[in-house]
Design a protein around this motif. Structure first.
Motif, PDB file in Angstrom:
ATOM      1  N   GLN A  42      38.739  29.791  29.732  1.00  0.00           N
ATOM      2  CA  GLN A  42      38.585  31.242  29.724  1.00  0.00           C
ATOM      3  C   GLN A  42      38.384  31.785  31.130  1.00  0.00           C
ATOM      4  O   GLN A  42      38.984  32.795  31.506  1.00  0.00           O
ATOM      5  CB  GLN A  42      37.411  31.631  28.821  1.00  0.00           C
ATOM      6  N   ALA A  43      37.568  31.119  31.937  1.00  0.00           N
ATOM      7  CA  ALA A  43      37.341  31.581  33.308  1.00  0.00           C
ATOM      8  C   ALA A  43      38.623  31.475  34.133  1.00  0.00           C
ATOM      9  O   ALA A  43      38.922  32.359  34.935  1.00  0.00           O
ATOM     10  CB  ALA A  43      36.207  30.791  33.955  1.00  0.00           C
ATOM     11  N   ALA A  44      39.405  30.415  33.932  1.00  0.00           N
ATOM     12  CA  ALA A  44      40.668  30.282  34.655  1.00  0.00           C
ATOM     13  C   ALA A  44      41.608  31.425  34.291  1.00  0.00           C
ATOM     14  O   ALA A  44      42.289  31.987  35.154  1.00  0.00           O
ATOM     15  CB  ALA A  44      41.328  28.937  34.366  1.00  0.00           C
ATOM     16  N   ARG A  45      41.625  31.798  33.032  1.00  0.00           N
ATOM     17  CA  ARG A  45      42.486  32.910  32.597  1.00  0.00           C
ATOM     18  C   ARG A  45      42.059  34.207  33.271  1.00  0.00           C
ATOM     19  O   ARG A  45      42.878  34.938  33.817  1.00  0.00           O
ATOM     20  CB  ARG A  45      42.429  33.039  31.069  1.00  0.00           C
ATOM     21  N   TYR A  46      40.750  34.485  33.280  1.00  0.00           N
ATOM     22  CA  TYR A  46      40.259  35.699  33.930  1.00  0.00           C
ATOM     23  C   TYR A  46      40.499  35.661  35.439  1.00  0.00           C
ATOM     24  O   TYR A  46      40.664  36.698  36.063  1.00  0.00           O
ATOM     25  CB  TYR A  46      38.770  35.886  33.696  1.00  0.00           C
ATOM     26  N   LEU A  55      34.551  31.038  42.637  1.00  0.00           N
ATOM     27  CA  LEU A  55      34.556  29.590  42.864  1.00  0.00           C
ATOM     28  C   LEU A  55      35.876  28.993  42.383  1.00  0.00           C
ATOM     29  O   LEU A  55      36.495  28.188  43.086  1.00  0.00           O
ATOM     30  CB  LEU A  55      33.377  28.960  42.118  1.00  0.00           C
ATOM     31  N   LEU A  56      36.324  29.390  41.196  1.00  0.00           N
ATOM     32  CA  LEU A  56      37.579  28.870  40.654  1.00  0.00           C
ATOM     33  C   LEU A  56      38.770  29.244  41.534  1.00  0.00           C
ATOM     34  O   LEU A  56      39.639  28.414  41.795  1.00  0.00           O
ATOM     35  CB  LEU A  56      37.816  29.405  39.243  1.00  0.00           C
ATOM     36  N   ARG A  57      38.812  30.469  41.988  1.00  0.00           N
ATOM     37  CA  ARG A  57      39.927  30.902  42.831  1.00  0.00           C
ATOM     38  C   ARG A  57      39.921  30.142  44.162  1.00  0.00           C
ATOM     39  O   ARG A  57      40.971  29.737  44.654  1.00  0.00           O
ATOM     40  CB  ARG A  57      39.887  32.414  43.038  1.00  0.00           C
ATOM     41  N   ASP A  58      38.739  29.935  44.730  1.00  0.00           N
ATOM     42  CA  ASP A  58      38.643  29.151  45.972  1.00  0.00           C
ATOM     43  C   ASP A  58      39.074  27.711  45.739  1.00  0.00           C
ATOM     44  O   ASP A  58      39.813  27.135  46.539  1.00  0.00           O
ATOM     45  CB  ASP A  58      37.204  29.174  46.519  1.00  0.00           C
ATOM     46  N   TYR A  59      38.609  27.116  44.636  1.00  0.00           N
ATOM     47  CA  TYR A  59      38.968  25.738  44.308  1.00  0.00           C
ATOM     48  C   TYR A  59      40.479  25.623  44.139  1.00  0.00           C
ATOM     49  O   TYR A  59      41.105  24.706  44.676  1.00  0.00           O
ATOM     50  CB  TYR A  59      38.240  25.283  43.037  1.00  0.00           C
ATOM     51  N   HIS A  60      41.065  26.552  43.408  1.00  0.00           N
ATOM     52  CA  HIS A  60      42.513  26.532  43.191  1.00  0.00           C
ATOM     53  C   HIS A  60      43.262  26.677  44.515  1.00  0.00           C
ATOM     54  O   HIS A  60      44.262  25.993  44.749  1.00  0.00           O
ATOM     55  CB  HIS A  60      42.921  27.632  42.225  1.00  0.00           C
ATOM     56  N   GLY A  61      42.782  27.543  45.377  1.00  0.00           N
ATOM     57  CA  GLY A  61      43.418  27.719  46.679  1.00  0.00           C
ATOM     58  C   GLY A  61      43.399  26.450  47.513  1.00  0.00           C
ATOM     59  O   GLY A  61      44.351  26.156  48.237  1.00  0.00           O
ATOM     60  N   ARG A 111      46.231  27.409  33.269  1.00  0.00           N
ATOM     61  CA  ARG A 111      45.311  26.689  32.387  1.00  0.00           C
ATOM     62  C   ARG A 111      45.034  25.304  32.970  1.00  0.00           C
ATOM     63  O   ARG A 111      45.964  24.612  33.379  1.00  0.00           O
ATOM     64  CB  ARG A 111      45.974  26.555  31.021  1.00  0.00           C
ATOM     65  N   PRO A 112      43.755  24.894  33.010  1.00  0.00           N
ATOM     66  CA  PRO A 112      43.455  23.544  33.494  1.00  0.00           C
ATOM     67  C   PRO A 112      44.229  22.514  32.676  1.00  0.00           C
ATOM     68  O   PRO A 112      44.277  22.595  31.444  1.00  0.00           O
ATOM     69  CB  PRO A 112      41.952  23.396  33.276  1.00  0.00           C
ATOM     70  N   ALA A 168      43.319  24.438  38.691  1.00  0.00           N
ATOM     71  CA  ALA A 168      42.013  24.859  38.204  1.00  0.00           C
ATOM     72  C   ALA A 168      41.277  23.624  37.691  1.00  0.00           C
ATOM     73  O   ALA A 168      41.882  22.757  37.063  1.00  0.00           O
ATOM     74  CB  ALA A 168      42.173  25.881  37.089  1.00  0.00           C
ATOM     75  N   PRO A 169      39.984  23.513  37.963  1.00  0.00           N
ATOM     76  CA  PRO A 169      39.250  22.328  37.507  1.00  0.00           C
ATOM     77  C   PRO A 169      39.000  22.350  36.005  1.00  0.00           C
ATOM     78  O   PRO A 169      38.760  23.407  35.421  1.00  0.00           O
ATOM     79  CB  PRO A 169      37.927  22.415  38.277  1.00  0.00           C
ATOM     80  N   ALA A 170      39.048  21.182  35.391  1.00  0.00           N
ATOM     81  CA  ALA A 170      38.653  21.029  33.990  1.00  0.00           C
ATOM     82  C   ALA A 170      37.125  21.118  33.916  1.00  0.00           C
ATOM     83  O   ALA A 170      36.440  21.197  34.933  1.00  0.00           O
ATOM     84  CB  ALA A 170      39.154  19.695  33.453  1.00  0.00           C
TER      85      ALA A 170
END
Length: 109
Positions: free
Chosen positions: A95-99, A49-55, A104-105, A60-62
């Motif tokens: 942490q999820a953004a790092r992984y 979800l984070l990778r899709d959101y970033h794309g 970093r958000p 990255a979302p807070a």
């Protein structure tokens, strides 16, 4: 620089990748293992979800936005900050953004 197995990757002082092209699932698993976490299906759903959101949005979302996105994409029953903290105890957004190999958000302390 961090060494994961036979790989050396460049990271900033907080452990975020300097080159997003270095990211892959094996690296994410190694980063999590270094923190004592074994990535399970629930973790991967958030990371994807984070990778899709970033794309889509270029960042990255807070935390608050992450909870809203989890509700929208994975269902409201999963949109619980406590559940996210159980998955990513050092702070779900950071942490999820790092992984996930993301920056970093910006609004996270």
């Amino acid at each position: 620089m961090l060494t994961f197995g036979d790989r050396i990757v460049a990271v900033d002082a907080r452990g975020y990748l300097l080159d997003p092209a270095d990211w892959d699932r094996t690296l994410a698993e190694a980063m999590a293992a270094a923190d004592g976490i074994r990535l399970e299906a629930a973790h991967w759903q958030v990371l994807d979800l984070l990778r899709d959101y970033h794309g889509e949005h270029g960042q990255a979302p807070a935390m608050r936005l992450l909870v809203r996105e989890v509700a929208r994409v994975l269902g409201s029953e999963r949109a619980d900050s406590r559940a996210l903290y159980r998955l990513f105890p050092q702070g779900p957004a950071k942490q999820a953004a790092r992984y996930a190999g993301l920056p970093r958000p910006t609004s996270c302390i």
